[in-house]
Every structure is written in C-alpha cells, then in structure tokens.
Design a protein around this motif. Sequence first.
Motif, PDB file in Angstrom:
ATOM      1  N   UNK A 162       0.744  -1.329   0.013  1.00 28.38           N
ATOM      2  CA  UNK A 162      -0.124  -0.120   0.063  1.00 28.38           C
ATOM      3  C   UNK A 162       0.958   1.363   0.264  1.00 28.38           C
ATOM      4  N   UNK A 163       2.270   1.344   0.940  1.00 27.48           N
ATOM      5  CA  UNK A 163       2.709   2.387   0.477  1.00 27.48           C
ATOM      6  C   UNK A 163       3.722   3.145  -0.786  1.00 27.48           C
ATOM      7  N   UNK A 164       4.324   1.681  -1.144  1.00 28.17           N
ATOM      8  CA  UNK A 164       4.548   1.929  -2.479  1.00 28.17           C
ATOM      9  C   UNK A 164       3.493   1.947  -3.178  1.00 28.17           C
ATOM     10  N   UNK A 165       2.861   1.638  -3.283  1.00 29.60           N
ATOM     11  CA  UNK A 165       1.255   2.053  -4.351  1.00 29.60           C
ATOM     12  C   UNK A 165       0.912   3.733  -4.321  1.00 29.60           C
ATOM     13  N   UNK A 166       1.503   3.553  -2.887  1.00 28.23           N
ATOM     14  CA  UNK A 166       0.704   5.407  -2.535  1.00 28.23           C
ATOM     15  C   UNK A 166       2.421   6.459  -2.914  1.00 28.23           C
ATOM     16  N   UNK A 167       3.414   5.490  -3.394  1.00 28.13           N
ATOM     17  CA  UNK A 167       4.464   6.429  -3.601  1.00 28.13           C
ATOM     18  C   UNK A 167       4.465   6.218  -5.432  1.00 28.13           C
ATOM     19  N   UNK A 168       3.958   5.827  -5.721  1.00 26.08           N
ATOM     20  CA  UNK A 168       3.143   5.792  -7.494  1.00 26.08           C
ATOM     21  C   UNK A 168       3.619   4.585  -8.455  1.00 26.08           C
ATOM     22  N   UNK A 169       4.084   3.310  -7.724  1.00 22.75           N
ATOM     23  CA  UNK A 169       4.387   1.984  -8.016  1.00 22.75           C
ATOM     24  C   UNK A 169       3.131   1.315  -8.307  1.00 22.75           C
ATOM     25  N   UNK A 170       3.088   0.306 -10.317  1.00 19.49           N
ATOM     26  CA  UNK A 170       1.878   0.346  -9.604  1.00 19.49           C
ATOM     27  C   UNK A 170       2.513  -1.654  -9.629  1.00 19.49           C
ATOM     28  N   UNK A 171       1.524  -2.334  -8.786  1.00 20.14           N
ATOM     29  CA  UNK A 171       1.383  -3.581  -7.885  1.00 20.14           C
ATOM     30  C   UNK A 171       1.082  -4.651  -9.454  1.00 20.14           C
ATOM     31  N   UNK A 172       2.101  -5.275  -9.431  1.00 13.09           N
ATOM     32  CA  UNK A 172       1.895  -6.591 -10.585  1.00 13.09           C
ATOM     33  C   UNK A 172       2.406  -7.585 -10.040  1.00 13.09           C
ATOM     34  N   UNK A 173       1.811  -8.899 -10.722  1.00  9.97           N
ATOM     35  CA  UNK A 173       2.340 -10.405 -10.173  1.00  9.97           C
ATOM     36  C   UNK A 173       3.093 -10.834 -11.755  1.00  9.97           C
ATOM     37  N   UNK A 174       3.459 -11.622 -11.308  1.00  9.81           N
ATOM     38  CA  UNK A 174       4.960 -12.991 -12.480  1.00  9.81           C
ATOM     39  C   UNK A 174       3.452 -12.859 -13.731  1.00  9.81           C
ATOM     40  N   UNK A 175       1.903 -13.683 -13.790  1.00  9.26           N
ATOM     41  CA  UNK A 175       1.158 -13.605 -14.646  1.00  9.26           C
ATOM     42  C   UNK A 175       1.591 -12.477 -15.334  1.00  9.26           C
ATOM     43  N   UNK A 176       1.276 -10.640 -15.151  1.00  6.71           N
ATOM     44  CA  UNK A 176       1.004 -10.001 -16.094  1.00  6.71           C
ATOM     45  C   UNK A 176       1.982  -9.270 -16.819  1.00  6.71           C
ATOM     46  N   UNK A 177       3.241 -10.186 -16.149  1.00  9.28           N
ATOM     47  CA  UNK A 177       5.026  -9.071 -16.329  1.00  9.28           C
ATOM     48  C   UNK A 177       4.931 -10.326 -17.348  1.00  9.28           C
ATOM     49  N   UNK A 178       3.971 -11.623 -17.356  1.00  4.96           N
ATOM     50  CA  UNK A 178       4.513 -12.522 -18.623  1.00  4.96           C
ATOM     51  C   UNK A 178       4.012 -11.401 -19.318  1.00  4.96           C
ATOM     52  N   UNK A 179       2.596 -11.660 -19.611  1.00  3.81           N
ATOM     53  CA  UNK A 179       1.901 -11.134 -20.580  1.00  3.81           C
ATOM     54  C   UNK A 179       2.210  -9.612 -21.259  1.00  3.81           C
ATOM     55  N   UNK A 180       2.831  -9.092 -20.572  1.00  2.90           N
ATOM     56  CA  UNK A 180       3.493  -7.495 -21.155  1.00  2.90           C
ATOM     57  C   UNK A 180       4.950  -7.783 -22.175  1.00  2.90           C
ATOM     58  N   UNK A 181       5.378  -8.234 -20.995  1.00  2.00           N
ATOM     59  CA  UNK A 181       7.267  -9.072 -21.859  1.00  2.00           C
ATOM     60  C   UNK A 181       6.612  -9.705 -22.859  1.00  2.00           C
ATOM     61  N   UNK A 182       5.972 -10.412 -23.108  1.00  2.00           N
ATOM     62  CA  UNK A 182       5.497 -11.544 -24.402  1.00  2.00           C
ATOM     63  C   UNK A 182       3.723 -11.670 -24.854  1.00  2.00           C
ATOM     64  N   UNK A 183       3.443 -10.803 -25.215  1.00  2.00           N
ATOM     65  CA  UNK A 183       2.595 -10.435 -25.672  1.00  2.00           C
ATOM     66  C   UNK A 183       1.990 -10.893 -26.956  1.00  2.00           C
ATOM     67  N   UNK A 184       2.792 -11.750 -27.523  1.00  2.00           N
ATOM     68  CA  UNK A 184       1.953 -12.801 -29.107  1.00  2.00           C
ATOM     69  C   UNK A 184       2.481 -14.191 -28.099  1.00  2.00           C
ATOM     70  N   UNK A 185       2.842 -14.457 -27.376  1.00  2.00           N
ATOM     71  CA  UNK A 185       2.351 -15.777 -26.971  1.00  2.00           C
ATOM     72  C   UNK A 185       0.464 -15.795 -26.362  1.00  2.00           C
ATOM     73  N   UNK A 186       0.350 -17.219 -26.963  1.00  2.00           N
ATOM     74  CA  UNK A 186      -0.887 -17.328 -26.580  1.00  2.00           C
ATOM     75  C   UNK A 186      -1.024 -18.028 -25.029  1.00  2.00           C
ATOM     76  N   UNK A 187      -1.826 -17.141 -24.113  1.00  2.00           N
ATOM     77  CA  UNK A 187      -1.454 -17.918 -23.243  1.00  2.00           C
ATOM     78  C   UNK A 187      -3.137 -18.253 -22.202  1.00  2.00           C
ATOM     79  N   UNK A 188      -3.083 -19.588 -22.757  1.00  2.00           N
ATOM     80  CA  UNK A 188      -4.072 -20.168 -21.821  1.00  2.00           C
ATOM     81  C   UNK A 188      -4.292 -20.123 -20.315  1.00  2.00           C
ATOM     82  N   UNK A 189      -5.564 -19.554 -19.409  1.00  2.00           N
ATOM     83  CA  UNK A 189      -5.671 -19.402 -18.043  1.00  2.00           C
ATOM     84  C   UNK A 189      -6.341 -20.285 -17.354  1.00  2.00           C
TER      85      UNK A 189
END
Length: 433
Positions: free
Chosen positions: A76-103
């Motif tokens: 919460x404190x990190x977010x208040x200072x401007x950080x976006x909080x994500x997880x490994x799944x969002x990271x994978x989707x952002x950096x491998x946007x062309x990879x089909x992902x079944x969840x």
Amino acid sequence: MNVGERVLIYGLGRSGRGVARFLAREGLRAEWHDARPGVEDEALMAELGFVRGHVEESYRTVVAAPGVPIDHPDLLALAARGAEIIGEVALAARLRPQLPLVGVTGTAGKGGTTVLIAHLLRENGVRAREGGNIDPPLLDVVDEAEVAVAELSSFQLERVPGLRLPVAVITNLGVDHLDRHRTVEAYHAAKLNITAGQEAGDVLVIPAGLAVATRAQVRSFRPDRIALAGGHEVLCPADLPEGIHPANAAAAVLAAEALLTRLGRPVVPAVFAAGLRSARPVAGRFETVARVGNVRFIEDSIATRTLAVEAALTRAPAPIAWLVGGRDKGADLGPLREAARGRVQRVIAFGEDGEKLARGLGLPFETVTGADGDAVMAAAARAGLAALGGPGGTGTVLLAPIGTSFDLFRDYRARGESFRRAACALAAGEERA
C-alpha cells in the motif's frame, strides 16, 4: 513493453526467483525485498547482481509474490508513492504479448486441468508448456513455449491489471482462502478476474449451470459428457485413466479445441481421444501411491478446499480411513460430513488442528501426535491401515487433509511425499501395522 526504470521484486521463493531469472534474461535490472529470504534466494540474487531494495523508496513497478496479501502495508505504501503493483502473470503478458496464454482457475481441479490442456495441445502438435501456480513458475516456460498454459490462483488473479486471455477456464467456484480474502464474494471476485479483460473473440470455459458476466464466448462443460464444442463426444468418462477427473477432461477438451481453432490448427476427435487415454494424473492429486493387499493408499495432499476434499471422498473406494489434519484455514465442513456418510470408517487426525477438524466432522476418530512430520505421517498411515483391518483388510487410506501443510511440512508436496514414503514402506513390509 517497458515495466519501468525501477523494478522491485517483493517476495522471493519460487515465484520471485522465476521473476528474477526472467528479468535477468531480458537484460533488466531489479532490486528485491523479502522479510525472510532463504539461502537459495540470496544466492540467486547475488549471482544475478540484484541488490536488496528498500521499501521506503519509490519504484515504478513492483512485482509481488502471490503469497503477499494485496493489502500488505508495504505494498500500500509503495503504491501510494506511485508504484504499480503487478504479479508474474501480468509481467509475462506484458513482455511476451504475442505468446498465446491459456489461464485456468477454480476452487478445485485447476492443476489437473492445466496439465491436461497442455498435454492435449502437445498431442495435437503444439509446443505447449504448463506453469504458474503449478511448477514451474510461468516465467520459466514462456520462452520455451508456442503456447503457455497457466494455473492461476486467486492470489495471482488479484494483481493482473489489463490481462487478456484468448482462452480462460473456470473449473468451479466454491469456498476457499477466507483467511486471505475474508469473504466468499471477495474470493470469487478475484477468481473472476480471469475473464475481466476478455473480449468477444475470446473463449471462456465454465461448468454448466455457472453464470458468469463476460464479454467472451462461453462454452460449458459437464463431467458426464466429454465432447467438443459442436457436441461430438470424444471419450466416455469411464474410459479415462485412473486419476483423471471427468470434469477436468471435459473442460480441457473445450479449452484445447478453442486454442487450436485460434491458431488455425485442425481439430481431430481421434487425436483428442488418444490424448485423454495417454494422460497421467498430476503427482499429489488423488494418486494411488501404494497397495497393501486390498488396501490402497491414495495421496491427495493438495486437497485442502471443500470441493477437492469432497471429490476425493466420493471417488475413493470405501471403506475409507481418512487422514485429516494440518492447519485449519476455515473450510466448510458441512458438505464433507455428507460425503463421508457411509463411506468413512475412521478419521485419523494429525497435526496442529487435526483433532479440531475431526471433532467438527462428527466422525469416529483417533489422533496421532508428534513434532516430526515424517514420524507423524508414518504413524497416521499405520493407523489408517489398522483401521481397515490391517494387511488382510480392504478399502482406502486417503490423505485428503483439509488443513494446510505449514504446521509440520514445508508445503503440500513435502506432506504428500512423506505420505508416499510411509505407504511404500508399509507395502514393502518395512513397517507393520
């Protein structure tokens, strides 16, 4: 897509190590924070050249481990200072946007369904890899896969902003993790994030009778009919290998078909049927690990959710000696009392809250005590065999514990391996009931 100039990996362990390895392969630098880092964690961070971060500072992106609550004060404190909080799944989707992902998510069955989808895709000639909440971490497989199939927990789905899945699966929605989410509504809301970013061209696979608000095309499955979307039956549920749940198979067929169609690949029913026949259950999920005469030992260490435990009780051959224990996480015992009626001969209670859970079930029980996990599990396995009449008896010694493993074991896998060793020792005659 840039994740920001300053990245903090918050929480190491299996997921955090996967994030660190991935960022290093991308040539990105990151800092890390963990209140209790393991020796393996610190060694990897040093090898990668990642330095310890400071949660009092500002970061552009924080990749948080699933086990860290979304409302943790640091986040919460990190977010208040401007950080976006994500997880490994969002990271994978952002950096491998062309990879089909079944969840794949759900209260029970998501691991088995994940593995089965990947297996069916491979049988159809697709280079598919599974990961996520199931080993290995998702970020460890994204560069090896033509398609990634991710098991997604409610914890992971709390931090997937903007995630769009071409194919998503909800195996079921029950009650779990109230110690984390506090209410069933919040738990279900996290699960339903799996379809929040889907659009009209995407596919959502759900159980018949479950209503979900979504923009995706809905395909419903039933455990009594394993069929393609057009209705062509692929395989009779009775012909599935031992340990493959019909509901998982039905969902996996629809999901694999949807992905193949999206890739422009042919859908051949005979290939699906052969793939189902060659499937194998996931280790630690309702697996027969040993036999002593007519008594089988079934390990379902991951069964800590009411739906999963209920399924195990229904499928295990009666009479059942049911090993119950671990740390109570607030599971609903009502359906379990009903499922156990006339099938469970005796409950063997172990661990921190085993006796409490056994009393709540209202079934005949005995308690095994001790501080050493392996010794306790060995004693519980012996007691279960004895409750069924010993080596000359019949039935099932079932480990479907309800409680989490963290009282006596590192995780559910370690608990399952301990049960497996104890059962195999009894089968080999190394111990006597």
